[in-house]
Each structure stands twice: as C-alpha cells, then as structure tokens.
Design an enzyme around this catalytic site. Structure first.
Site, PDB file in Angstrom:
ATOM      1  N   ASP A 282       0.874  -1.184   0.000  1.00  0.00           N
ATOM      2  CA  ASP A 282       0.000   0.000   0.000  1.00  0.00           C
ATOM      3  C   ASP A 282       0.909   1.232   0.000  1.00  0.00           C
ATOM      4  OD1 ASP A 282      -2.225   1.580   0.212  1.00  0.00           O
ATOM      5  OD2 ASP A 282      -2.831   0.875   2.189  1.00  0.00           O
TER       6      ASP A 282
ATOM      7  N   ASP B  83      -9.149   3.793  -1.653  1.00  0.00           N
ATOM      8  CA  ASP B  83     -10.011   4.062  -0.504  1.00  0.00           C
ATOM      9  C   ASP B  83     -11.347   4.669  -0.900  1.00  0.00           C
ATOM     10  OD1 ASP B  83      -7.885   3.060   0.798  1.00  0.00           O
ATOM     11  OD2 ASP B  83      -7.140   4.967   1.545  1.00  0.00           O
TER      12      ASP B  83
ATOM     13  N   GLU C 247       2.540   5.177  -3.843  1.00  0.00           N
ATOM     14  CA  GLU C 247       2.467   6.214  -4.905  1.00  0.00           C
ATOM     15  C   GLU C 247       3.763   6.990  -5.028  1.00  0.00           C
ATOM     16  OE1 GLU C 247       0.176   5.816  -2.485  1.00  0.00           O
ATOM     17  OE2 GLU C 247      -1.245   4.705  -3.713  1.00  0.00           O
TER      18      GLU C 247
END
Lengths: 563, 991
Positions: B567, B644, B570
């Site tokens: 996760d 999300d 980015e």
C-alpha cells in the site's frame, strides 16, 4: 449447556448404535447414521426419504451423483452437498413445491469407534482435509482425494476426550457445589436484607414517635419564647463591634470573590477558545494520515468532549451577581447596627420600671400574655424575626427535631432501597446477589478487561493511561449462542445462556457509548475467557461462573428482562 | 384542499431533510491538497499554448530536416528542428520512428543538448541532465522486434516521407516534414494524427536569465523607499510579460501547499496533440473515477473543465465523476468506432495531463447521405522525459489488448486462491481475532480463502515485525489457516520507520538504499510510523536487500501461506507536496523523482514480487502481491484495487466502469473494496456490493478502522444467506474465472469485458459500462447499484438468446430487457453459444475444490451450437510453464448432435503427463444443456465415448433427463454423470 449435551450424547449414542446394529443385520451404507438405517434396508432399491415417489436402483446409492432432490441417496459423498438455501438457485427439476428439496440427512455419519459418533457436513466429505474435530476416525476422507490419508485417531482423541470429560465432570460437580454455596450465600444476603428491613421498620416506628414528640416540644418552647424579649447584653456594644467587623470581613470576601470570578471568566474564555481550536482540528485533520500523535490527541479530545459536564449554571451565576452587589442594594443595612436607636419595646420596659414590684410582675405577666396574643394575631411585630438570633432553648429543640427527622429519613430511604433490592432481578435463584460487585479480569491484546458482576465493565490499557468505562449494569437477559466448545470446556457452547447487559459506558470516538454484553456459562471458578469487540465499541465478554451451572436456561427467563 | 396541503407539508419536510442528509459533507476529497492544471506550471503553459494556437494562424515551429532522414532496419531516424525567435539557434531534437513486427509503430523524440549533457543545472544539483529515457526499462518486456517488412515508399509527395509496415504492409506512416507531423493510416485511411493541431512542444533547455539589475542602477544614494518599491513592481510586471512573450513564472521554481520545487533543470515539458479522425469514443488512461467512454475536458455542459491527470497520488476519500488523478497511471488510450479500434501508449513516467476534445462536423442538411462525423482530439502533456509514443492500428479491440500486452507484459497467472474471496479489515486486532473470524466463516458455511492484516499487526508500524501483545503467535495462526488451505495477506509498505533499535532502517541507511532528497541526503518524510524513509527500488541493490527481508527466518512468523499487500506506494508521504514526494528528490542513478514518479509504485511492487519468489530455496510458488499504485507493466506482478472508496451507492456504481477500464487497459486483475472502505454500508448496500463484487476479478471485502464489523455473517438473516449465495456463485464459477485469467495471461484479454469489446460493431453499446461479460463465457452480469431496485434493464447487443443463469428464462432481441432483481437475485444472463465450466460442490475454500468434479453448462445459440474452453493447472506452482496444465475446448455441434472435448494443449511434456495423472480421477459429473432441442423429449439415455477407454467400455450409455420449456423458461436437459475425465478427449452423442 454444552457439557450436558456432550455427556448425554455420550451415554445415548452407544445405546442407539447397539439398537440399530441389532435391528439391521446388513451394514448400513457409508455415512448413514443409525437413526436413518431403516431407510436403507432394502437390498434392491432405494426410495428418496422425503420424496417417496422417486425410487432408485440400489447401485445409485453413494455413487457420487446426486439423484434424490433431498440428497438422501448420497449419505456418504459430497455429491448432494449443494442442496442448501445458501447455494445459488437452480431450476427445479419439476414444478416447484412438488418435491422437498432440502437435505433429508443431517450430514455424513462418522462412527468414531472409541469416541463419540457424530455428523459432519456433506461439504466437508472428500475435500482433502481430515476433520478430526468431528470425524476422528478419518472416514470423511475415504476417497483419499489428492492423496490425503486420514488415519483413525479416535482411540487417542477419545481417550483424551474422556480424560477431559472426567475433568469436566469433576469440575462440573465442583461448579454445581459452588453454585449451591452461592445460592445459599445469596439467600443469606437476602435474609440479611430482610432482617435489616424488619429492624428498620421498628426503628422507623420509634423514630416517628420520637419526632412527633419533639415537634410538639419545639412548638411549646417557641410559644414560651415568643413573648420573651431578648436583649443583646450591652445595647449597641458588642453587636456594633461585631457588625463592623463583619462588614469589613464581608467586604473582603466580596472583593476576593469578585477577583476569583474574573479569573474564572478568563479561564472559561480560554477553555472555549481551546475547545474551538480542538473542535476545528478534529474536523479538519485527515484521519487517513493517522499519525499516532494526532490520532491520540483527537481521541483524547473525543473522550473529553463526550464526557458530560455541567455547563455554567446561570441561576448560580445570578446568585453570585447578587452577592457581589454593593450592600446598599442588598438587605443588609449596616447603619442600623452601627447606630442603635431605642425601639418601642424599650419604651415598654421603661414604663414597667415605675411600677411597684408585685404589680410589676402581674403587669409584666399580663402584658406578656397580651403581647403573645397580639403577636399571634399579627397585630404586634414578632421580635424574634429572622435578623434576631433565636433563643438557646428554641434552637436546641429545633436541632433535636432536625436530628430526629434526619435519622428517620435516612432509615426510610434505606428501607426503600432494601425493599427495591428485594424486588430486583438477581437471576435464577437470585444467585447473582452473591456475586454483586465481585470482579474478574482478563488480558487481551493491549488491554486488561475487567468485569464486576452487576456493576460495570472496564478496559484498562496495559501501556498505561486512563481506564475506559465499557458500560454500567442495566439488566439480566438470556440469549441464544452457538459456539464451539473447546476441549477444556471453557466456552459458551450452544444453547440459551444468561447474559448481563452493561450500557452507557464512555462515549466512543466516531461511535456510540460503549456497551458490553457479558455472556455467562458454567465454570468452576469465576473467570473471563474471551473478550471481543463485535463492532465499534460494542463488546462481548464470555465469562465462566458457577452461578449459572445446572439451571435450565430459557425456561426461567426473567419476566421483566426487558426492563 | 386545506387538508391536502397540510398533509403535503410533512412530506416536503421529509424530502428536504432527506436531501440535507445527502449533502452532509461527512467525507469529501480535500481538493486543496491536489493541483489543478492551472496550478501545475507545465500544464498551464501547454494549455495556454493550445489556446494560443487555436486562436491565431498558428504554425508549429517544428520541422523535420529531410537531409537528416535515414531508414535502416525498420527504423527511421532524423532530426527535428525547433525554430526559436530570430537570432537564436535552432533546437535539435533527434527523432526515431520504429516499426515493429507486431504492426505497432513507436515514435521517440529526444533533445540533443540535454542528451549530450551540454547543460548546466541550477543550485548545484546532482540530478541527471538527460531527459528520462528509462521508462521502457521498467514498462516494456517484449514486442520490440523490429519489422523486417517495413519499407520507405517511393511515391511520397514532396515534403513527405512514407513508410509501409504492418501485416501485408496495410499500415502506413505519412511523415510531414514541415511543420513536422505524422499520420498513421490503415488500408489507406488515416486513423491517428500527430501534431495535426500544432501543439507539439518540447520545452528545450535554456539558461535562466536573471532579471537585469536595473534597481541597482537607480539605487544611487539613499532615495526614498517608496520609489524603490515602485521600481521593483515594474520589474515584476515586465518579467511576467517575459522577453519573448512567454510566461516564465513557472519555469524555475514552483510552490504548492508550502512545498517548493527547486526545478534545477528548468522547464522540460514534452507535449503533443494526437487526433483520432472519425472516432466518437476514447477509453483508457486509468485510473480515474469516471465513465468508461471518456468525457471531454474543456468545459461545456456535463463535461470536465480539467484534463485527465496521471500523477499517482493518495487521494483521500476521492470523489466520483472526476478527471482527478488517483493511485495509478496507465497512459494507454484507445479510440473505438464501428469496424476499428486504434490506440496510443504514451510511455512517460512524469506527471501527465491529457485533454480530450470532441469536434463534431454536423451533416450538411442539403447533402443527402452524408453523415456528420466526430473527431477526437487529445492533447498529451508531460512534465519531463522523452516524447515516446506507441501507435496501435488495431483493427479490433482484441488486437489492441494483445499488442499492448506484448509490450508491457500480460497478467501474471495468479494462484487459484487469489481469485477467490478475500476478507480484509483495518484491522483484525489479534491472532485470536483472525482465528475467530476464520471459524465464523466455517460456522456459517461461507466460503473464503484469504484473510488480511492491515498495518496494526506490526509492532509500532515497523514492517517485518509483529505486535507482541496482539499477535502473540503468528506461526500458530498461519497453521490454523492452512488447515483449510487458507492464506494470510500482510501489509508491507515502502516507508521504513526512522527510529532507533530497528534493524531494517539501520540497514537501509547504512547501505544507502533510501530515496535521497535534492541535496543527496536520505530523504525523510512522514507516514504511518511517523518519521520515515523510503526504499528506492529503482536501485538493483535495494531489490536484492528487499528480497532478503522476506525470507522466513528474517520475517519471522510468516509461512508459505503468507502473501503480501503493498500500500502507500504512490508514494504516499503525509507531509509532502500533494501527499507525495518532492519532485526534486533523487532516485538511483540521480534521476529526479519528477521523472520516475508514476513508475515508483511499480518498482516497489516488483521488488516485493521478486522477494516472494525467493523466500525459501526450492519452494517456488506464484507470488500474490496487491498494489495500490501502478503503471503500465504492473499487471506482470500482481493485482490492484481501486483504493479508498466510500460505503455509498455512487461508489458501488463507479466501481464497474473503473474495473472495466482496468481490463481494457492491460491490468485486469482489479477490484474495488466490497462494502466501501470509509463509512458503514447499509445491509442492503453491503448485500448489493457482494453481488457486484463477485464479478470483480480481484474480490475483497475491506473496511476502515472506524467502521463497524461487516463480515458476511454479521448482517444476519436474510442478508447473510443472500451474501453467502453470491459468494458460492463466485466459487461455483471459479473454473470459468480461472480460464478467463488464463486468457488474460496469454493474449491480454480483459477478465471482465465491456460491451464494446464483445460487440465491437454495435454502435449503440459503445458507451455501455454498467454491465459486464465474464471472460469468453458469455456470462453477462448487470449488477444492481441502485437502492431499493426490484429489477434492472439489461442491454443486449445481438440477436442471440440470453438465458437467465438461475431459471433459464429467455431474453432475446437487441435492446433493453427488464430482468427481475429483488434483493436476493443477481441479474446474470448466459449468452447463447457458450459452454460454461462450473464446480457445484460448495467447499470451505477454493483449495478444497481442487479435485472436485465439473459441471458443464452448454448454452445453445440460436443455431443450436455452443463452444467454450477450460484451463486448469495446479493453481500454485510455475509447472504450468513447463506444460503442466489441462486446456480443453468443449463444443456442441447442433447438426451432429454431439458434445466433444478436444485438446488445446499444444504439446504434452513430462510435466503434462505428471499433472494429468494427479487429475485422472477428476471427472465431469453433469452436463446441463440449456435451450435443449425439442427432439430430445422422451430420450432417456445418451452415448458417451472416451479416448483411451477399453474397447468394451468405448461406448457407454448414461442417463439423460429432458425438461420441457414452460412459459418463458427454456427447455433444458441433464446428462447424468457421464464420468468422463476432465483431462481427456471424449464425446457425448445426443442423437
């Protein structure tokens, strides 16, 4: 009670097996339990149990293809395992409703020689997993798919089980004994209450008589005293001094009160400012970026904000304002005390001074009666007004009465409390009365959890920090549970269980007030087995206690459980 | 009258209050955290450039010098000159156009001066001087074989160069020299145009000219301060106008949200307009929360005002229907019209914006027969790096996904558990909690395969550790799960806690494997653990080190059934600009973060994949790694999810076009969080989400830490039962899903497919994105995404019969059909003409279905035929690469009245035989024929023959039942236990 079921099964099943074996010489097809043996006796054909119109060749029994709409032709395979309301719908083979399309059998029957027989769901048959928990003989994996081999472990498991069962039975006996003690203890406690009620009743009676007498006596003393004119010794002397001292003192207090009030106002504004900052902070922070510090702060704020605090009491503030007003505006007139004048009472006294002694006494007496008469009829002012101190006699009479009334009230409220207590639900045989306030603890994760019977539940962080109230006792309920019973018997098992409900705990961040459902099952000692947060701030504790041993749940469900 | 008015008021109030609750801004994206085009200097400049070009008689200043053109080995080279203001030297831009054997062309434009390093960087920066040219190193894995057949055309008009290429030379690139531009033609028809609008813009390197120190001159002696201020203002104004009329304000430095980008290389954008003449729909360029058919971006009613942005970012509580950037980027766009699909792949890893405009030519009412047509014009703007574009000329959607897959790789064949159901929550709080959830699933007879752990399992957010208080015995937990072949996925993020007494950070620092700040020191930012550093997976040494961390004796408490979730890659940096890293951070080889940003997540995902391969010597299993950030190529190493989302109906609805878009964009192993991450879904929404989620290739329920528990067994009756049915439907169809994954892994086909992909000729269905087909099975699902719905309208594109999956009700005829959809019903149809493989026995996990028999559902088309495929392997190892698999084709020939199983395995190997042996007993237990011919009525037996059977058993009679049609429900028939092996050839004769 899981234990009871197990032990009764243990007794029952071997009997059943014997009967079944005796009744049918032919061995039952794989997976058929003795109670269904009668359906599988025909050597030529098989009739679907719930659908007698369907007859099959006997070769179709257990051929790993599902023929009967009720699955009864495949007692020993997983072929009919899809027959379930949980499976995706498929077209009915004939008109809907004509056939009973629910499984006729409870599952695959494991003989488990050396242990207790049991049923295992068809979905678990020949799936490559030895399900020893239900099928210790490994017969559920008879096909050996993927090379799986499930040896028969019943001897070992059975032995272990019996050992544990023995321990359980022993423990159960002890638990039952303990429960009896608890019931006795509860009875004793109840008796104590009842005795106390009796004592209180007598006490109250005598108190009432005493109070009555005291009331009368006070009235008499007051009457006696009403006519008496009390003079402060040394006119204007001490009172004046006292008054001026009092004046100074009061001024000093007023000044300080005013300062403290100002300080309080400043502090209030600052708190409001801070609360506004925190409120905004809480609204604007990004919970996804939960850096621990921020999250802790927000949580602390939430908890703080959730606590109920009395807001500023405007009535009290008004009183305060009133007190702070200059004396000129209040009822106190210092001047009157600083420069005393003669009152008409004094004039009267002076008049008496000119009379001969006996006459004076007579006059004095008559005058006093007259005065009382006048005062009582409201014609003359009562000299014992609020700003004049009461006489010693009246004060003492009044005090005695007040004391007696207090005692009486206390006794009455205690009586009330005990009477209510007698009506309160303490569960079956009022057994929880013996446990009230008794606490059990359990570590779980970062916290230690505490349950105090019929009082409250609490979460205590191990890493330090404040305790969190998880609810206060509200009622006793019964609920249905369906859990695995571990070998040591420390679990809820299946059936209806007593539960203690705790509500109104500390408010939860982004959630409700915390609440706890404490589900009880029989155990030798009071102990907490498990604590789970079922959903946000809704907890469930599993607690063992001898208090619930050996009672038939459900039937004795308290009538007023919904209170 | 009075009465009715009075009665109405409460209703109005109710409505109003209901509306109010709708608008409660409980959760919304924080717009101020993310840039608009206007706030991103290079985007603003290039959009302005486009506006200026459109407003005036603009001529592009780029020209290809014909004298520099060479053509060799399928590659054309030359130099494009960019003309600047008079008196300034021209900028030399080396051009290569490469023609690939696959029929794809690649156009690359570089900048000579930067390439040679003949530039100065400001602030003494150590950054590389070249335009970033290594995106291909990470994104491309094949398909680069140059076409031998490509040839220069002799017949080019003056000022043009033409190259024939592609299959049979059907493709042609027509290169215009001045102004430089290219038209790509297929069969003589132009499909794609480069620089048609003259928006090509390579921002060349230039020295920063400091503003002339005029103030100094004027500042003679001590003049009044006021005057001085005024002078400064004037200078400012002048600077804004710029000496060349260009806006320099964003060339040298940019500040956003308190973060300043030092931009040591100055302006460096690469931009180009790409037009698709005659096309009305473009798809692709994920990831955006938008429709499949992309809306235009230059304003107007219902359109976007901002370009589509590709800049991987942790967008918190993202909004629907927006061109805003999200977690991943795939710069692959396809244009589709009847008879043709073409596309471009913009290979650039820097921040990129794409404007989309549709220009309509209305039909002349006087000219009969001439239709108006639409052109799509796109404008691609990247902050830095090469201009590097691949051009695909189709002509089918299948060609595009295959060719794009050849270049960037196909979906990794997942382990079979990975396509079953995943149960996640932030967080399962203890190892006992995990076991308890596991038990509950079994207790309620709900299948599931994987349970997940979010960040809270770690000890104080230190990855590769377990919280000693809550996860006391992870090994025991793993063993418990393994009993039912279940797996555990644990999260590992790229940020490493910067703290004492944590060997991982010590090693990261000591070995110098962290991303560096602009001054070359270790970059420190803020994430879950607080102060953190980021592993730089562009560095091969970092990957080597990372691999070591996952070994069982290093990451203690893990087991072969542990898998990983990446996760925040980015990367998400809480205190960074736009919640990510500063662009002037430095990566391995001194590439600036701005150059590699969109690839960053993939390098981390890739490192974890590599690590999972080497956990233990000799134990090689297919890894499973989920990622949030992605780029072209991420499909090779795992799955993605859409990040999300919110527990709202709108997010459920948006998930379908988003996942469909992932499919056609080469990364089909995707899904949205079932139930919605933030917030508490109503029981109805949760149920509908499960009924939708079973059609996501990646199927995971997930929930935020502040939400109530919502495992399927919690909702209670009837929701739990309905959800269980949905889950069992997914499990029942796992053989079909696995086969669809195999197609994705071999030909790049999407796993769930939009209408246009299946029916590329059906113009009415091009924009349909609220229903989906599962692989090549003909299963058509239209998930319910509206509250309180009792039915849905399914769009049918062709004249085949479509049968309701559950009761065989027939729907036929192109157009909309109303299909009942009360809460307990999933609108699922079967297109006639397919054979759907199933496994009907419900098991606790997919691993326990391995040896279960198959059911084949033969769905006849209008001519009475059907065909389908099945791919099966061990679902775990890489043995399939050595031939250990079963690949069959089942076809029912209506004329011959027979169903046959034929082999699609090209060549049996030793491994094939070994695998077939393990599967020898696995049979087909049932064949269901839907739409069975009337002629079969009364038949009670069919004849089965199987290859390799003993002579005596060559022809077997097996039971057969025929069920007549009733009402709208089709006739169907069942072959009772043909007992044919799934791995063998066989025939069932119905005549």
């Amino acid at each position: 009670m899981g234990k009871y079921q197990l032990s009764s099964l243990a007794l029952l099943l071997p009997l059943l097996t014997i009967c079944a074996n005796a009744a049918s010489e032919a061995p039952r097809p794989r997976g058929v339990g003795p109670e269904f043996a009668k359906f599988y006796k025909d050597a030529e054909s098989f009739t679907c149990i719930s659908n007698p119109s369907i007859k099959l060749e006997v070769s179709r029994l257990n051929d790993d293809y599902c023929d009967c709409p009720d699955g009864s032709d495949e007692p020993g395979t997983a072929a009919c395992s899809y027959i379930s309301p949980l499976s995706p719908a498929q077209p009915s083979r004939v008109k809907t409703g004509q056939f009973n399309e629910t499984l006729a059998l409870p599952g695959y029957y494991c003989k488990n020689k050396g242990h207790l027989p049991g049923y295992i769901p068809f979905t678990n048959v020949n799936d490559g997993v030895c399900d020893y928990e239900l099928c210790c003989d490994g017969s559920d994996e008879w096909e050996g798919v993927g090379g799986v081999k499930c040896e028969d472990r019943c001897a070992k498991i059975g032995k272990e089980w019996r050992k544990q069962d023995e321990a359980r039975q022993k423990s159960l006996t002890a638990a039952n004994k303990r429960r009896k003690e608890l019931v006795v203890e509860a009875g004793r406690l109840r008796k104590e209450v009842e005795d106390r009620i009796l004592t209180l009743q007598t006490q109250i009676q005598s108190q009432e008589i005493k109070t009555e007498a005291l009331t009368k006596s006070l009235a008499e003393v007051e009457r006696q005293e009403k006519g008496k004119v009390i003079k402060g010794a040394g006119k204007g002397g001490k009172v004046t001094v006292l008054a001026s001292l009092a004046k100074d003192r009061i001024q000093e207090l007023v000044d300080n009160l005013s300062r403290v009030k100002d300080e309080r106002e400043t502090a209030r504004t600052r708190i409001e400012e801070l609360e506004a900052i925190l409120k905004r902070f809480k609204e604007e922070y990004n919970p996804n970026f939960n850096d621990e510090g921020v999250k802790r702060a927000v949580k602390a704020w939430e908890d703080y904000a959730a606590q109920e605090r009395p807001g500023p009491d405007s009535a009290r503030d008004r009183d305060l304002e009133e007190i702070l007003k200059p004396d000129s505006e209040s009822a106190i007139k210092w001047e009157e005390y600083e420069a005393p004048e003669e009152s008409d009472v004094d004039v009267l006294y002076k008049f008496e001074e000119y009379l001969p002694d006996p006459v004076r006494k007579w006059v004095d007496h008559k005058l006093r009666d007259l005065r009382i008469l006048l005062i009582e009829n409201g014609i003359l002012a009562d000299p014992h007004t609020s700003d004049t101190p009461e006489s010693q006699a009246v004060a003492s009479a009044r005090e005695q009465l007040a004391g007696a009334t207090r005692e009486l009230d206390a006794d009455k409220s205690e009586l009330q409390k005990h009477r209510e207590d007698l009506d309160k639900d303490y569960g079956p045989d009022s057994v929880f009365r013996a446990l009230q306030g008794h606490c059990v603890e359990q570590d779980s994760g970062e916290y230690t959890y505490e349950h105090c019977f019929l009082d409250k539940t609490t979460q205590k962080p191990k890493k330090g920090g404040g305790h969190t109230g998880m609810g206060n006792f509200v009622r006793i309920e019964t609920i249905a549970v369906d859990e695995d019973l571990p070998a040591d018997g420390k679990g809820l098992g299946s059936g209806v269980r007593w539960a203690l409900v705790y509500e109104g705990g500390q408010h939860c961040w982004n959630g409700p007030n915390r609440s706890t459902m404490v589900v009880l099952a029989c155990a030798e000692k009071d102990e907490m087995w498990k604590i789970v947060e079922q959903e946000k701030c809704v907890y469930r504790m599993e607690v063992g206690t001898p208090a619930v041993c050996g009672i038939k749940e459900g039937k004795e469900a308290p009538v007023h459980s919904e209170l | 009258m009075m009465f009715t008015t009075a009665a109405r008021w409460p209703a109005v109030f109710l409505l109003l209050s209901a509306l109010c609750t709708l608008f409660v801004p409980a959760v919304t994206v924080k717009h101020e955290n993310f840039k608009t085009c206007d706030q991103s200097g290079f985007c603003k400049r290039n959009r302005q450039f486009a506006d200026d070009a459109a407003a005036s008689s603009w001529t592009s200043p780029y020209a290809l010098d014909p004298a520099t053109i060479t053509f060799k080995n399928g590659q054309l080279s030359g130099t494009v000159f960019k003309t600047l203001k008079e008196g300034e030297a021209q900028v030399r831009l080396p051009l290569t156009v490469t023609f690939l054997e696959s029929g794809v062309a690649r156009v690359t434009l570089d900048e000579e001066r930067r390439l040679k390093g003949d530039v100065d960087l400001r602030h003494g920066s150590q950054a590389r001087k070249e335009r970033y040219n290594e995106a291909g190193k990470w994104a491309l894995v094949g398909g680069l074989k140059v076409a031998d057949g490509a040839a220069l055309s002799e017949k080019a008009e003056a000022g043009y160069t033409k190259v024939f290429y592609g299959d049979a030379g059907k493709h042609q690139a027509v290169i215009r020299h001045a102004p430089f531009g290219i038209e790509f033609q297929r069969d003589g028809e132009t499909q794609i145009k480069f620089n048609d609008r003259g928006l090509l813009n390579m921002e060349h390197w230039r020295q920063k000219v400091e503003p002339p120190p005029k103030e100094e001159e004027k500042k003679e002696g001590d003049e009044e301060n006021k005057d001085e201020e005024k002078t400064e203002e004037k200078v400012e104004e002048k600077k804004d106008e710029g000496p060349k009329g260009e806006d320099e304000s964003t060339w040298w430095e940019e500040t956003f949200g308190g973060n300043t980008d030092s931009k040591p290389r100055g302006p460096e954008a690469a931009a180009l307009d790409i037009s698709f003449p005659g096309y009305e729909h473009v798809f692709g360029i994920p990831e955006h929360a938008t429709r499949l058919s992309l809306k235009t971006t230059r304003g107007g009613d219902g359109n976007y005002k901002e370009p589509y942005r590709l800049y991987n970012a942790d967008v918190f509580e993202y909004e629907m229907d927006s061109p805003m950037t999200l977690y991943g980027a795939i710069p692959f766009m396809q244009a589709h019209r009847k008879g043709s699909t073409v596309g471009v792949f913009w290979l650039n890893a820097a921040e990129t914006w794409v404007d989309v405009v549709k220009s309509k030519t209305t039909a002349n009412p006087l000219a009969l027969g001439l239709k108006g047509h639409t052109d799509i014009q796109t404008h691609w703007i990247s902050e830095s790096g090469l201009l590097d574009v691949f051009v695909f000329l189709g002509p089918t959607p299948q060609d595009l996904t295959r060719q794009y897959g050849e270049l960037t790789g196909y979906t990794a064949m997942p382990q079979s558990f990975a396509i079953a159901y995943h149960q996640c929550r932030w967080n399962y709080v203890t190892d006992e909690d995990v076991k308890d959830v596991d038990r509950k699933f079994d207790k309620f007879n709900i299948p599931y395969d994987v349970i997940w752990l979010d960040i809270e399992y770690t000890h104080e957010k230190k990855y590769f550790t377990w919280d000693p208080l809550t996860f006391v015995n992870p090994t025991k937990m793993h063993k418990h799960l393994d009993k039912r072949e279940r797996k555990l996925v644990a999260i590992i993020d790229p940020h490493i806690k910067n703290t004492n007494d944590y060997p991982v950070i010590d090693e990261l620092k000591k070995k110098g494997l962290a991303v560096k700040n602009k001054d070359g020191g270790d970059y420190e930012g803020w994430c879950w653990p607080g102060s953190s550093m980021w592993i730089d997976c562009f560095n091969p040494a970092a990957i080597t080190w990372w691999k070591g961390l996952f070994k069982y004796d290093s990451f203690k408490g893990t087991a072969p059934n542990t898998f990983i979730w990446n996760d925040m890659n980015e990367p998400s940096v809480f205190n960074g600009p736009e919640t990510t890293m500063p662009k002037d951070n430095l990566h391995h080889d001194n590439w600036e973060h701005r150059d590699v940003h969109n690839i960053n997540g993939m390098t981390f995902h890739n490192a974890t994949y590599e690590a999972m391969l080497e956990r233990k010597k000799g134990e090689i299993r297919r890894p499973f790694v989920l990622t949030r950030a992605f780029y072209s190529g991420s499909q090779r190493v795992g799955a993605m999810w859409t990040g999300d989302n919110l527990a709202e109906w709108s997010h459920l609805e948006a998930s379908i076009p988003m996942v469909l878009n992932q499919g056609i964009s080469g990364f089909p192993f995707s899904g949205a969080d079932v139930g919605g991450f933030f917030g508490n879904p109503s029981k109805e929404l949760l149920t509908r989400w499960y009924q939708t989620g079973i059609f996501y290739p990646f199927f995971r329920g997930h929930a935020h830490i502040d939400t109530r528990r919502r495992e399927p067994y919690i909702a209670g009756s009837p929701y739990t039962e309905i959800i269980t049915q949905a889950l069992r439907l997914r499990y029942q169809l796992l053989p079909a899903w696995y086969t669809a994954f195999h197609e994705a892994a071999t030909i790049g086909a999407p796993i769930i497919r939009p209408n246009f992909y299946i029916h590329p000729e059906d113009e009415k269905g091009f924009a349909v994105d609220d229903q989906l087909y599962v692989g090549s099975t003909g299963l058509l699902a239209k998930p319910v995404t509206k509250e309180g719905a009792e039915s849905v309208s399914v769009y049918i594109a062709d004249d085949q019969p479509y049968y309701n999956y559950f009761d065989y009700t027939v729907y036929q005829g192109a157009g909309q059909h109303t299909v009942p959809a009360p809460l307990d019903t999933i609108p699922l149809l079967m297109q006639g003409g397919h054979v759907i493989p199933r496994r009907d026995r419900p098991r606790r996990s997919s691993g326990l279905m391995k040896f279960d028999p198959f059911t084949l559902v033969v769905v006849l088309d209008k001519d009475g035929n059907a065909a389908g495929t099945l791919y099966v392997d061990d679902g775990e190892t890489f043995d399939y690469q050595q031939g250990a698999y079963i690949h069959r084709r089942f076809s029912f020939d209506g004329k011959r009245n027979a169903l046959t199983s034929t082999n699609l395995h090209p060549r049996a190997t030793v491994k094939t035989d070994a695998y077939l042996k393990t599967m020898a007993k696995v049979r087909v237990e049932k064949v269901i024929v839907v739409g069975a011919p009337k002629a079969w009525k009364g038949k009670s037996q069919v004849v089965v023959s199987e290859e390799g059977a003993k002579e005596s058993a060559r022809k077997r009679q097996v039971g057969f039942e025929y069920y007549e049609s009733s009402g709208k429900k089709a006739a169907w028939a069942v072959v009772r236990d043909p007992k044919v092996a799934i791995g063998k050839g066989w025939k069932i004769d119905f005549s």
